[in-house]
Design an enzyme around this catalytic site. Structure first.
Site, PDB file in Angstrom:
ATOM      1  CG  ASP A  58       5.582  -0.140   3.513  1.00 46.79           C
ATOM      2  OD1 ASP A  58       4.933  -0.111   2.514  1.00 46.79           O
ATOM      3  OD2 ASP A  58       5.168   0.203   4.492  1.00 46.79           O
ATOM      4  NE  ARG A  60      -1.681 -10.579  14.328  1.00 50.24           N
ATOM      5  CZ  ARG A  60      -1.386  -9.360  15.346  1.00 50.24           C
ATOM      6  NH1 ARG A  60      -0.514  -9.315  15.711  1.00 50.24           N
ATOM      7  NH2 ARG A  60      -2.711  -8.900  15.624  1.00 50.24           N
ATOM      8  CG  ASP A  96       5.028  -9.582  21.773  1.00 48.36           C
ATOM      9  OD1 ASP A  96       4.978  -9.906  22.728  1.00 48.36           O
ATOM     10  OD2 ASP A  96       4.191  -8.761  21.352  1.00 48.36           O
ATOM     11  CD  GLU A 153       0.194 -15.170  19.414  1.00 51.06           C
ATOM     12  OE1 GLU A 153      -0.734 -14.415  20.000  1.00 51.06           O
ATOM     13  OE2 GLU A 153       1.176 -14.749  18.952  1.00 51.06           O
ATOM     14  CG  HIS A 166       0.602 -11.094  21.245  1.00 52.79           C
ATOM     15  ND1 HIS A 166      -0.077 -11.705  19.987  1.00 52.79           N
ATOM     16  CD2 HIS A 166       0.495  -9.911  20.736  1.00 52.79           C
ATOM     17  CE1 HIS A 166      -0.557 -11.171  18.894  1.00 52.79           C
ATOM     18  NE2 HIS A 166      -0.264  -9.812  19.495  1.00 52.79           N
TER      19      HIS A 166
HETATM   20  N1  LIG Z   1       2.749  -7.605  19.190  1.00 51.08           N
HETATM   21  C1  LIG Z   1       1.709  -6.574  19.414  1.00 51.08           C
HETATM   22  O1  LIG Z   1       1.179  -6.728  20.526  1.00 51.08           O
HETATM   23  C2  LIG Z   1       1.299  -5.666  18.201  1.00 51.08           C
HETATM   24  C3  LIG Z   1       0.627  -4.728  18.677  1.00 51.08           C
HETATM   25  C4  LIG Z   1       0.182  -3.957  17.507  1.00 51.08           C
HETATM   26  C5  LIG Z   1       0.385  -4.299  16.284  1.00 51.08           C
HETATM   27  N2  LIG Z   1       0.900  -5.494  15.792  1.00 51.08           N
HETATM   28  C6  LIG Z   1       1.045  -5.839  14.384  1.00 51.08           C
HETATM   29  O2  LIG Z   1       2.332  -5.182  14.078  1.00 51.08           O
HETATM   30  C7  LIG Z   1       1.965  -4.905  12.567  1.00 51.08           C
HETATM   31  C8  LIG Z   1       2.189  -3.747  12.053  1.00 51.08           C
HETATM   32  O3  LIG Z   1       1.371  -2.575  12.525  1.00 51.08           O
HETATM   33  P1  LIG Z   1       1.291  -1.100  12.351  1.00 51.08           P
HETATM   34  O4  LIG Z   1       0.500  -0.563  13.252  1.00 51.08           O
HETATM   35  O5  LIG Z   1       2.526  -0.780  11.992  1.00 51.08           O
HETATM   36  O6  LIG Z   1       0.313  -1.335  10.965  1.00 51.08           O
HETATM   37  P2  LIG Z   1       0.364  -0.258   9.619  1.00 51.08           P
HETATM   38  O7  LIG Z   1      -0.591  -0.808   8.809  1.00 51.08           O
HETATM   39  O8  LIG Z   1       0.392   1.038  10.188  1.00 51.08           O
HETATM   40  O9  LIG Z   1       1.614  -0.424   9.013  1.00 51.08           O
HETATM   41  C9  LIG Z   1       1.849  -1.666   8.211  1.00 51.08           C
HETATM   42  C10 LIG Z   1       2.752  -1.367   6.863  1.00 51.08           C
HETATM   43  O10 LIG Z   1       3.243  -2.442   6.346  1.00 51.08           O
HETATM   44  C11 LIG Z   1       3.063  -2.208   4.884  1.00 51.08           C
HETATM   45  N3  LIG Z   1       2.964  -3.335   3.870  1.00 51.08           N
HETATM   46  C12 LIG Z   1       1.760  -3.824   3.817  1.00 51.08           C
HETATM   47  N4  LIG Z   1       2.024  -4.927   2.851  1.00 51.08           N
HETATM   48  C13 LIG Z   1       3.204  -5.081   2.626  1.00 51.08           C
HETATM   49  C14 LIG Z   1       4.133  -5.868   1.721  1.00 51.08           C
HETATM   50  N5  LIG Z   1       3.734  -7.028   1.151  1.00 51.08           N
HETATM   51  N6  LIG Z   1       5.469  -5.403   1.895  1.00 51.08           N
HETATM   52  C15 LIG Z   1       6.011  -4.589   2.474  1.00 51.08           C
HETATM   53  N7  LIG Z   1       5.345  -3.638   3.361  1.00 51.08           N
HETATM   54  C16 LIG Z   1       3.782  -3.988   3.331  1.00 51.08           C
HETATM   55  C17 LIG Z   1       1.925  -0.993   4.634  1.00 51.08           C
HETATM   56  O11 LIG Z   1       2.335  -0.343   3.663  1.00 51.08           O
HETATM   57  C18 LIG Z   1       2.236  -0.449   6.020  1.00 51.08           C
HETATM   58  O12 LIG Z   1       2.996   0.651   6.167  1.00 51.08           O
HETATM   59  C19 LIG Z   1       0.510  -5.624  12.412  1.00 51.08           C
HETATM   60  O13 LIG Z   1       0.775  -6.858  12.016  1.00 51.08           O
HETATM   61  C20 LIG Z   1      -0.109  -5.501  13.611  1.00 51.08           C
HETATM   62  O14 LIG Z   1      -1.150  -6.661  13.836  1.00 51.08           O
HETATM   63  C21 LIG Z   1       1.298  -6.302  16.963  1.00 51.08           C
HETATM   64  O1  LIG Z   2      -1.071  -7.846  18.032  1.00 45.89           O
HETATM   65  C1  LIG Z   2      -1.518  -6.961  18.026  1.00 45.89           C
HETATM   66  O2  LIG Z   2      -1.933  -6.239  16.788  1.00 45.89           O
HETATM   67  C2  LIG Z   2      -2.344  -6.357  19.225  1.00 45.89           C
HETATM   68  O3  LIG Z   2      -1.833  -7.347  20.374  1.00 45.89           O
HETATM   69  C3  LIG Z   2      -3.477  -5.675  19.649  1.00 45.89           C
HETATM   70  O4  LIG Z   2      -4.155  -5.778  18.353  1.00 45.89           O
HETATM   71  P1  LIG Z   2      -5.424  -5.078  18.125  1.00 45.89           P
HETATM   72  O5  LIG Z   2      -5.094  -3.345  18.456  1.00 45.89           O
HETATM   73  O6  LIG Z   2      -5.839  -5.363  16.688  1.00 45.89           O
HETATM   74  O7  LIG Z   2      -6.374  -5.463  19.213  1.00 45.89           O
END
Ligand SMILES: NC(=O)c1ccc[n+]([C@@H]2O[C@H](COP(=O)([O-])OP(=O)(O)OC[C@H]3O[C@@H](n4cnc5c(N)ncnc54)[C@H](O)[C@@H]3O)[C@@H](O)[C@H]2O)c1
Ligand SMILES: O=C(O)[C@H](O)COP(=O)(O)O
Length: 333
Positions: free
Chosen positions: A182, A240, A264, A269, A289
Site C-alpha cells: 500500500d 471489488r 465475495d 452482480e 457480496h
Molecule cells: N464485500 C463487502 O461487503 C465490502 C464491505 C466493505 C468494504 N468493501 C470494499 O473493500 C475495499 C477496502 O475497504 P476499506 O474500508 O479497507 O477501505 P480503505 O479506504 O480504508 O482502504 C483502502 C486502502 O487501499 C489503499 N490503496 C489505494 N490505492 C491503492 C493502490 N493503487 N495500491 C495499493 N493500495 C492502494 C489505500 O491507501 C487504503 O489504505 C473497498 O473496495 C470497499 O468497497 C467490501
Molecule cells: O461492498 C461494500 O463496500 C459493502 O457492501 C458496503 O458498501 P457501502 O458501505 O459503501 O455501502
C-alpha cells in the site's frame, strides 16, 4: 436545527442528535422498500425543511443538491459514498461526510471465517455427511477432509486501510505473519511488513485484496501477478471484482496453479456466465457480496456519523470539511 435521517439509524444515536441539535426527522428508506429517488428526496427535504441530511443509499444527485440550496451538511452512511454528487456539494460549499470503516469488523470476521472454512474443507465435509456417505470402518472422513491451520501462515494484503488492518489485528493471536502492499500507508505496527506488490503475491500463503476502485487499481491484479503465487496459496477478494482480471484468475484456477479462491464480489452482480464459471469452480468458496452485511454495521455508521455532526457543528472543526470532500474526490480520481 433539523436533521433528516433516511439511513437506518440506531435509536439511541437518534436521541443523542435530538438532544444535541433540536430536531430529528426519521424517514428511513428501508421500510419504504427502496432508496429514495431524486424527486422523492427533493420532496422530503422541502417538506421537512432540513438543514442536514443523513442518507445511506438514496440518490443525492446534482439535481437534488441544486434544488435545495438550504442544505448545510450531507452525511452518507456508507464506506463508498458513490450515490452522492460530491463534486456538486463541494461547489456549493456543503461538507460531505461518510463512514469509511463502518463494515471493517464485519468484513474482517468474514475473512477469518471463510479462510478457515476453506482451509478445513468444511463445506465439502458437510455435503459428504448430508449425502450419507459415511461408512463404518476406517477414518474416511478424517483422511478425506484433513485441512490446514491458519496459525503460522503469511497473509499478504493488497491495500492496507481499515479492513486490511482490522484483519491483521484480528489474526495476531493465531499467530499469522502480515505483509502488505500500500504505497499510501505506513505500517501501523512493527510486526506488519510493508513490501512490494510482487513480494505480496510471491511469498504469501493467502493474498487478500482490500483496494478501492480507482483508475490505478482497475485491472491491477493481472496474470503476471497471479502467476507469482505459490501453488498452495489462496486468493481472497472481498473488495471489488474490477481490480482483478477475472480471466487471469479463472485460468490459474483451471490449471491448478493456485490452491483456490475465496470471493465475495463479482464483475457482474448478479453474476454473468463467466462469473458463474468461477463461482462453480470446485476450489472456490463464493459468497453473494455479504462480507459487510451485519446488523451491527448500522449501529457503527450511526455513531461515526454522530461524531462527524458534532465535530462540524458543535466543535466547529472546519478542517474536517476540507478533509471529507477532498478525500472522497481524491479516491474517485
Ligand atoms: N464485500 C463487502 O461487503 C465490502 C464491505 C466493505 C468494504 N468493501 C470494499 O473493500 C475495499 C477496502 O475497504 P476499506 O474500508 O479497507 O477501505 P480503505 O479506504 O480504508 O482502504 C483502502 C486502502 O487501499 C489503499 N490503496 C489505494 N490505492 C491503492 C493502490 N493503487 N495500491 C495499493 N493500495 C492502494 C489505500 O491507501 C487504503 O489504505 C473497498 O473496495 C470497499 O468497497 C467490501
Ligand atoms: O461492498 C461494500 O463496500 C459493502 O457492501 C458496503 O458498501 P457501502 O458501505 O459503501 O455501502
Amino acid at each position: 436545527m433539523r436533521i433528516l435521517i433516511t439511513a437506518p439509524y440506531h435509536e439511541k444515536a437518534q436521541q443523542v442528535l435530538q438532544e444535541t441539535f433540536g430536531e430529528v426527522i426519521y424517514r428511513p428508506w428501508k421500510p419504504h422498500g427502496r432508496a429514495y429517488n431524486e424527486e422523492e428526496l427533493i420532496g422530503l427535504l422541502e417538506e421537512t425543511q432540513a438543514d442536514a441530511l443523513i442518507t445511506e443509499h438514496d440518490h443525492v444527485t446534482k439535481e437534488v443538491i441544486n434544488a435545495y440550496p438550504d442544505l448545510q451538511f450531507i452525511g452518507v452512511c456508507r464506506g463508498t459514498p458513490s450515490n452522492v454528487a460530491v463534486e456538486t456539494a463541494t461547489e456549493n460549499d456543503i461538507p460531505v461526510f461518510h463512514t469509511p470503516a463502518r463494515n471493517a469488523q464485519a468484513v474482517a470476521e468474514m475473512f477469518v471465517a471463510n479462510v478457515i472454512t476453506f482451509m478445513r474443507n468444511t463445506i465439502a465435509g458437510c455435503a459428504w455427511l448430508e449425502g450419507e456417505n459415511w461408512e463404518a470402518g476406517a477414518h474416511t472422513s478424517y483422511l478425506q477432509f484433513k485441512g490446514s491451520e491458519l496459525a503460522g501462515k503469511t497473509i499478504g494484503m493488497v491495500g492496507f486501510g481499515a479492513i486490511g488492518q482490522r484483519i491483521a489485528n484480528m489474526v495476531k493471536c493465531f499467530p499469522c505473519t502480515i505483509q502488505f502492499y500500500d504505497p499510501y500507508t505506513e505500517s501501523p505496527d512493527p510486526d506488519y511488513q510493508k513490501v512490494s506488490l510482487e513480494e505480496v503475491f510471491a511469498s504469501s500463503d493467502i493474498v487478500s485484496v482490500h483496494l478501492p476502485v480507482t483508475p490505478q487499481t482497475t485491472g491491477m491484479i493481472d496474470e503476471s501477478l497471479i502467476s507469482l503465487m505459490k501453488p498452495d496459496a489462496i486468493f481472497v477478494n472481498t473488495a471489488r471484482a474490477m481490480v482483478v482480471k477475472r480471466e487471469a484468475l479463472l485460468d490459474a484456477l483451471e490449471n491448478n496453479r493456485i490452491k483456490g479462491a475465496i470471493l465475495d464480489v463479482f464483475d457482474h452482480e448478479p453474476p454473468d456466465e463467466v462469473d458463474y464459471k468461477i463461482i462453480h469452480h470446485p476450489h472456490v468458496l463464493a459468497t453473494p457480496h455479504i462480507a459487510g452485511a451485519t446488523f451491527e454495521v448500522e449501529d457503527h455508521h450511526a455513531y461515526i456519523m454522530n461524531d462527524a455532526l458534532v465535530a462540524w457543528f458543535i466543535k466547529e472543526d472546519k478542517n474536517i470539511k476540507q478533509l471529507a470532500n477532498k478525500e472522497i474526490l481524491a479516491v474517485k480520481s
